[in-house]
Write an enzyme that holds these catalytic residues in place. Sequence first.
Site, short mmCIF file in Angstrom:
data_model
loop_
_atom_site.label_atom_id
_atom_site.label_comp_id
_atom_site.label_asym_id
_atom_site.label_seq_id
_atom_site.Cartn_x
_atom_site.Cartn_y
_atom_site.Cartn_z
N CYS A 11 -6.04 -4.15 1.78
CA CYS A 11 -4.95 -4.16 0.81
C CYS A 11 -5.55 -4.41 -0.57
O CYS A 11 -6.74 -4.14 -0.78
CB CYS A 11 -3.87 -5.17 1.18
SG CYS A 11 -4.43 -6.88 1.21
N ARG A 17 -1.20 -8.87 2.84
CA ARG A 17 -0.97 -7.86 3.88
C ARG A 17 -2.13 -7.65 4.84
O ARG A 17 -1.94 -7.65 6.06
CB ARG A 17 -0.60 -6.52 3.21
CG ARG A 17 0.72 -6.56 2.48
CD ARG A 17 0.89 -5.39 1.53
NE ARG A 17 -0.06 -5.44 0.44
CZ ARG A 17 -0.22 -4.49 -0.48
NH1 ARG A 17 0.51 -3.39 -0.40
NH2 ARG A 17 -1.08 -4.64 -1.45
N ASP A 128 3.97 -4.40 -1.15
CA ASP A 128 3.27 -5.57 -1.69
C ASP A 128 4.29 -6.70 -1.88
O ASP A 128 5.20 -6.57 -2.69
CB ASP A 128 2.63 -5.17 -3.02
CG ASP A 128 1.85 -6.28 -3.67
OD1 ASP A 128 1.96 -7.44 -3.21
OD2 ASP A 128 1.14 -6.01 -4.64
P1 4NP Z 1 -2.10 -8.24 -1.01
O1 4NP Z 1 -1.09 -8.87 -2.09
O2 4NP Z 1 -2.74 -7.03 -1.64
O3 4NP Z 1 -1.19 -7.90 0.13
O4 4NP Z 1 -3.10 -9.34 -0.68
C1 4NP Z 1 -1.45 -9.16 -3.41
C2 4NP Z 1 -2.17 -10.31 -3.68
C3 4NP Z 1 -2.48 -10.62 -5.00
C4 4NP Z 1 -2.07 -9.77 -6.03
C5 4NP Z 1 -1.36 -8.62 -5.73
C6 4NP Z 1 -1.05 -8.31 -4.42
N1 4NP Z 1 -2.38 -10.12 -7.36
O5 4NP Z 1 -1.96 -9.36 -8.28
O6 4NP Z 1 -3.02 -11.13 -7.62
#
Ligand code: 4NP
Length: 166
Positions: A11, A17, A128
Amino acid sequence: MAAPYQLLFVCLGNICRSPSAENIMNHLIQQAGLEGSIQCDSAGTAGYHVGAKPDRRMTMAANDHGIEMRGQARMFEAADLETFDLILAMDHSNYRNILALDPAGNSAHKVKMMCSFCREYSDQEVPDPYYGGADGFDYVIRLLMDACEGLLEAIAQEQNLPYARD
Ligand code: 4NP
């Protein structure tokens, strides 16, 4: 004995995710007694959270479904395209970022969308949940449970592993 089949979930941040997908998949693999045959890891295409544990809100949602969350964020790297047998992108942006590290396209056949293994949900991407509320985290777990069940069945079939769905 054949080398274990190596799965990588990817991800953006590797704190919501993809660690959920990894831990749900490990749970299903353990239930099926296939620990020696399939191994899982996860990574993020961005480095914002390298070294961090899974997001606390994500961990709470996973725990509500009986899933323990383990792991530490790391960044996806070009070498992963060689190491892993199958790489699962959570959304289209992750998919493009993964393939950007494979300009010759040698490993493109190993990269698939996680939702292509869903059987109950019709989503094309795992949304997300980072900037949203608790419902979004719960939805991610439900969606990933569906995708992981389909994924395990597909791998078991392809690799000729014993797996009976109950
Ligand atoms: P992930 O979620 O890609 O599912 O781990 C996110 C975690 C952090 C961020 C964005 C999405 N961020 O912008 O810091």
